[in-house]
Design a protein around this motif. Structure first.
Motif: not given
Length: 232
Positions: A49-52, A66-74, A79-90
């Protein structure tokens, strides 16, 4: 060729107007809704599903600090970028309180995040989603919210219901007024008449069942619950 196959199978957003979301910013890694805040929700999209497709619903969750982040994933597969949340937090060290969630496969990925970093998140939001059998959420001391439609034809509702044993203090509720931000508690709420795809704005998903409520009604319930928890 592989990229073309994944793109041809993806679900693209409906009813999206960028001009109606002035607080939206976009990078190659994520969509950000909201200008600033001390709290943030990272929400993983459903599989293919497209993040938009989640901007309409999550725009109503953003705001009021409150800010919302929707990761763009491969290939639109979280499942192809589980660590995306940690990257955003940093990338946003000034945000003090983080929550994570997702729809369908994205929710399963959010469970992996909580499994690996249980002390770093306040809340977990799962929409038509449940953890994999190897995921342990019992050490999570925050609040977990599991929302699902009674007419879901894509998620395995039996597995979703049976996943209660993987959560900390699971509670079934029939009235959303009983859902509160409560430490080490997991609330399960069935949206009567809701289906799988109505948690996003991407049309009817293959294999799903018809909903007997509108997409707006299903999303309004989700928005109300998520906003309530994030505000507390």
């Amino acid at each position: 060729m592989l990229l073309f196959i994944f793109q041809s199978c993806s679900y693209f957003p409906e009813d999206f107007d960028r001009d109606e979301t002035p607080s939206l910013t976009e990078t190659i890694k994520y969509i950000k809704i909201g200008d600033q805040g001390s709290k943030a929700l990272i929400f993983y999209p459903g599989g293919l599903v497209d993040p938009f497709a989640y901007v309409n619903m999550l725009s109503a969750v953003a705001g009021d600090d409150v800010v919302v982040f929707i990761p763009k994933v491969p290939y639109n597969l979280a499942i192809l970028n589980i660590n995306h949340a940690e990257e955003i937090k940093k990338a946003f060290p000034d945000i003090k309180e983080w929550s994570v969630g997702g729809h369908s496969l994205g929710g399963a990925v959010a469970c992996f995040v909580i499994n690996d970093h249980p002390s770093e998140y306040e809340n977990l939001f799962l929409l038509a989603a449940y953890p994999s059998e190897s995921t342990d959420l019992k050490s999570f001391e925050g609040t977990s919210i599991v929302l699902f439609g009674s007419n879901d034809g894509v998620a395995d509702l039996e597995k979703l219901i049976n996943s209660r044993d993987q959560f900390n203090n699971p509670v079934d509720v029939e009235d959303i007024d009983f859902i509160e931000k409560t430490a080490s508690t997991s609330f399960f709420y069935q949206i009567e008449g809701g289906n799988h795809g109505n948690f996003g704005n991407y049309g009817f998903q293959k294999g799903d069942r018809e909903s007997t409520i509108t997409r707006e009604e299903q999303q309004s319930t989700s928005i109300l619950i998520m906003s309530k928890i994030l505000a507390q």
